[in-house]
Design an enzyme around this catalytic site. Structure first.
Site, PDB file in Angstrom:
ATOM      1  N   ASP A  70     -15.624 -63.831  84.363  1.00  9.62           N
ATOM      2  CA  ASP A  70     -16.016 -62.500  84.863  1.00  9.62           C
ATOM      3  C   ASP A  70     -17.091 -62.613  85.945  1.00  9.62           C
ATOM      4  O   ASP A  70     -18.059 -61.837  85.961  1.00  9.62           O
ATOM      5  CB  ASP A  70     -16.521 -61.609  83.700  1.00  9.62           C
ATOM      6  CG  ASP A  70     -15.459 -61.422  82.627  1.00  9.62           C
ATOM      7  OD1 ASP A  70     -14.262 -61.350  82.979  1.00  9.62           O
ATOM      8  OD2 ASP A  70     -15.821 -61.356  81.438  1.00  9.62           O
ATOM      9  N   ASN A  76      -9.480 -59.014  88.663  1.00 14.78           N
ATOM     10  CA  ASN A  76      -9.602 -58.757  87.222  1.00 14.78           C
ATOM     11  C   ASN A  76     -10.370 -57.464  86.996  1.00 14.78           C
ATOM     12  O   ASN A  76     -11.359 -57.185  87.683  1.00 14.78           O
ATOM     13  CB  ASN A  76     -10.364 -59.918  86.562  1.00 14.78           C
ATOM     14  CG  ASN A  76     -10.548 -59.715  85.069  1.00 14.78           C
ATOM     15  OD1 ASN A  76      -9.607 -59.375  84.364  1.00 14.78           O
ATOM     16  ND2 ASN A  76     -11.765 -59.907  84.581  1.00 14.78           N
TER      17      ASN A  76
END
Ligand code: GRF
Length: 223
Positions: A150, A112
């Site tokens: 995250d 990501n």
């Protein structure tokens, strides 16, 4: 150990798709040894789909509107990824949280791009938050996707200075082109090197990565 294999990618997007475009351009110009086998968007109106279609990349839209759509979205993404069987799944501006089943299925194969110097500022509005916190630097990070938001092991980062006159908009516009270089260089790293997530850390060619690779914009390399 240099391998230089041609990576088969799947890219997930939600919006503009400028990072997807950077990958498409780098492949087209022979700067990135990869092919994009699928683009998946959770929004039918994502501008990035135009870049994919112009490059004749198969696109799948799995609409995520409505709360009840969450499981359908995850199932649709899993099904599409299973069919494509990518070497690497790239979340490039994909703005939904993936469910744990999808994350577990592609653990170690999914990365990501996030616009902050993680672990600082996970989540949204990172430019505003970095400026409000009085940070001297901001940047973007690429990490392996795990179940936390995250939160997975960090692979690479690009750093830029925050100026006193910066607004979230000026910061975002300066960071954009750097992110594009970072994502191309990081995907290329997977083509050239053996990059593995082993539990909560990363090994590159069997050597532990003790801190994220920092991308140098001038030389276009990591240091
Ligand atoms: C990028 O800033 C990325 O860091 C974040 O979302 C933005 C997507 O931009 N995750 P784009 O859709 O690739 O233009």
């Amino acid at each position: 150990m240099k391998t230089n294999r041609r990576l088969r990618l799947a890219v997930l997007i939600s919006g503009t798709g400028s990072n997807l475009k950077a990958l498409i351009d780098a492949i087209g110009q022979g700067r990135l040894n990869a092919s994009i086998a699928a683009v998946i968007s959770n929004r039918a109106d994502a501008h990035g789909l135009r870049h994919a279609r112009a490059a004749h990349i198969p696109c799948t839209v799995i609409d995520s509107s409505g709360c009840s759509a969450r499981k359908a979205l995850d199932d649709g993404i899993s099904e599409c990824l299973e069919a494509v069987d990518p070497d690497l799944v790239v979340l490039a501006g994909y703005m939904r949280i993936l469910g744990p089943e999808v994350v577990r299925r592609f653990l170690g194969k999914m990365i990501n791009l996030h616009p902050s110097l993680l672990p600082k500022f996970p989540g949204l509005n990172t430019y505003e938050r970095a400026i409000a916190a009085g940070e001297q630097h901001h940047g973007s990070s690429i990490h392996f996707v795990t179940e936390g938001l995250d939160d997975g092991p960090l692979i690479s980062q690009v750093v830029l200075a925050i100026h006193s006159a910066d607004t979230p908009q000026t910061l975002a516009s300066r960071l954009g082109p750097l992110e594009h270089q970072l994502i191309v260089a990081t995907v290329q790293l997977f083509a050239h090197r053996d990059v593995r997530m082993i539990q909560d850390h990363i090994e590159i060619d069997g050597e532990p990565l003790r801190s994220p690779l920092v991308f140098d914009i001038q030389s276009n390399e990591f240091f």
